[in-house]
Design a protein around this motif. Structure first.
Motif, mmCIF file in Angstrom:
data_model
loop_
_atom_site.group_PDB
_atom_site.id
_atom_site.type_symbol
_atom_site.label_atom_id
_atom_site.label_comp_id
_atom_site.label_asym_id
_atom_site.label_seq_id
_atom_site.Cartn_x
_atom_site.Cartn_y
_atom_site.Cartn_z
ATOM 1 N N ARG A 15 0.754 -1.202 0.164
ATOM 2 C CA ARG A 15 0.032 0.199 -0.047
ATOM 3 C C ARG A 15 1.002 1.264 0.060
ATOM 4 O O ARG A 15 0.532 2.316 -0.870
ATOM 5 C CB ARG A 15 -0.999 -0.177 1.267
ATOM 6 C CG ARG A 15 -2.055 -0.946 1.195
ATOM 7 C CD ARG A 15 -3.013 -0.913 0.022
ATOM 8 N NE ARG A 15 -3.496 -2.298 -0.238
ATOM 9 C CZ ARG A 15 -3.438 -2.713 -1.354
ATOM 10 N NH1 ARG A 15 -2.998 -1.783 -2.495
ATOM 11 N NH2 ARG A 15 -3.898 -3.780 -1.955
ATOM 12 N N ARG A 16 1.766 1.316 0.726
ATOM 13 C CA ARG A 16 2.730 2.466 0.932
ATOM 14 C C ARG A 16 3.489 2.751 -0.362
ATOM 15 O O ARG A 16 3.740 3.804 -0.915
ATOM 16 C CB ARG A 16 3.728 2.421 1.971
ATOM 17 C CG ARG A 16 3.030 2.769 3.499
ATOM 18 C CD ARG A 16 3.981 2.837 4.489
ATOM 19 N NE ARG A 16 4.622 1.420 4.895
ATOM 20 C CZ ARG A 16 5.888 1.286 5.467
ATOM 21 N NH1 ARG A 16 6.621 2.316 5.222
ATOM 22 N NH2 ARG A 16 6.350 -0.031 5.573
ATOM 23 N N PHE A 17 4.014 1.564 -1.056
ATOM 24 C CA PHE A 17 4.646 1.568 -2.482
ATOM 25 C C PHE A 17 3.839 2.302 -3.602
ATOM 26 O O PHE A 17 4.121 3.138 -3.974
ATOM 27 C CB PHE A 17 5.118 0.141 -2.698
ATOM 28 C CG PHE A 17 5.565 0.157 -4.010
ATOM 29 C CD1 PHE A 17 6.803 0.913 -4.493
ATOM 30 C CD2 PHE A 17 5.047 -0.703 -5.049
ATOM 31 C CE1 PHE A 17 7.363 0.755 -5.782
ATOM 32 C CE2 PHE A 17 5.716 -0.769 -6.238
ATOM 33 C CZ PHE A 17 6.522 -0.110 -6.712
ATOM 34 N N LEU A 18 2.719 1.575 -3.622
ATOM 35 C CA LEU A 18 1.632 1.944 -4.641
ATOM 36 C C LEU A 18 1.178 3.441 -4.626
ATOM 37 O O LEU A 18 0.668 4.057 -5.408
ATOM 38 C CB LEU A 18 0.534 0.973 -4.587
ATOM 39 C CG LEU A 18 0.739 -0.499 -5.283
ATOM 40 C CD1 LEU A 18 -0.559 -1.308 -5.279
ATOM 41 C CD2 LEU A 18 1.404 -0.318 -6.657
ATOM 42 N N ALA A 19 1.012 3.734 -3.127
ATOM 43 C CA ALA A 19 0.541 5.166 -2.928
ATOM 44 C C ALA A 19 1.609 6.177 -3.628
ATOM 45 O O ALA A 19 1.513 7.617 -4.137
ATOM 46 C CB ALA A 19 0.615 5.548 -1.410
#
Length: 329
Positions: free
Chosen positions: A155-159
């Protein structure tokens, strides 16, 4: 059928077994049309690690890339594509490489470099293509990652990177072990390793000696090393019941049984393909070690079915050479 109406054939780590890949695609009903393998109803998803070790890396790359660029396949990056990028690209200072050229790192990539020795421009072009590959795929009915789906990290990466791929600045930061970029790349393409007690080593089937083992991320409330080990190299007998420390438990992400189906490669399993969990399929069955090149035929089922595995023993000798000549004819 999937909610999108698109059926997929997911294919595990090819590792340069290009002739076997061609035969597997044909077994799955794909036919070459204008240089591209196509199916009237299905598409392929490659799980990364197309390169290294095997005898027909160029053929494997040609097949996969042509399918991806024609819209007949999707793909995620494997740790071997990442390693190739860092091995072959210079660091920011221009005097060193992003990945040091040690005997160990050179040994892994040498077969690939040898096969492109006479076509360096072609290899540079594939390196540029590797930079475009996403680290993970999240589709309505399934998820794909080379090694480990860590929900919080994804989730943090795709954000930050909504398309799931990287750029040169991201790549350069991955070599700093204290960086977010390193954490993402290491977890998604290599998974979680558990370091064994001092003095204990595993002499691995791939010829390396290791002080750690690969761990799964779907065991509920694991307590011991034996609960999480996921690799064909067995632990020393005395370690099966060795308790996981609280720190080791905290490092293990958890992919729950109610999550959508997940497909991974990376773990060089052996034997007849089987499901490690009802919603997880590992498709790496040690193809390059004359194991099996494995596919899974996915039609939208929420719980996976081992009867949907399709595999081939890896071609060798005259059979592989004949298939290679057919492809380049």
């Amino acid at each position: 059928m999937t909610t999108t109406g698109q059926a997929y054939d997911l294919i595990g780590d090819v590792h340069g077994c290009g002739a076997t890949l061609a035969v597997l695609l044909e077994r799955l009903g794909y036919r070459r049309d204008d240089g591209v393998y196509r199916h009237p109803e299905r598409k392929v998803i490659f799980l990364g690690d197309l390169i290294d070790r095997g005898p027909r890396v160029r053929l494997a790359l040609s097949i996969a890339r042509s399918m991806v660029e024609a819209g007949e396949a999707l793909i995620v990056m494997g740790n071997h594509e990442y390693n190739a990028l860092t091995y072959c690209l210079p660091a920011h200072d221009g005097n060193t490489w992003l990945r040091p050229h040690t005997p160990r790192t050179t040994r892994v990539i040498q077969e690939t470099l040898d096969q492109f020795a006479d076509t360096p421009a072609e290899w540079d072009d594939y390196l540029a293509w590797f930079m475009t590959l996403p680290l993970c795929l999240e589709l309505p009915d399934l998820r794909v990652v080379h090694a480990c789906w860590d929900e919080d990290l994804v989730r943090r990466f795709l954000a930050r990177r909504p398309e799931g791929n990287i750029d040169r600045a991201f790549l350069e930061r991955t070599v700093r072990r204290d960086s977010f970029e390193h954490q993402v790349m290491d977890r998604l393409t290599r998974g979680v390793d558990v370091i064994m007690p001092d003095g204990i080593q595993i002499h691995s089937g791939d010829g390396f000696t290791r002080r750690s083992f690969r761990a799964n991320f779907w065991a509920q409330s694991p307590q011991t090393y034996g609960d999480v080990v996921f690799q064909p190299d067995h632990l020393p007998a005395e370690l099966d019941d060795h308790p996981l420390s609280e720190e080791e438990k905290a490092r293990l992400p958890f992919y729950g049984p109610d999550e959508r189906p997940l497909f991974i490669g990376h773990y060089w399993c052996e034997g007849i393909p089987a499901l490690p969990a009802p919603n997880i399929a590992c498709l790496d069955y040690s193809a390059v070690k004359y194991g099996r090149l494995v596919a899974y035929r996915f039609d939208g089922e929420s719980r996976l079915d081992a009867n949907r595995f399709v595999w081939l023993k890896v071609l060798s000798g005259r059979d592989a050479e004949k298939k290679s000549r057919e492809f380049y004819r």
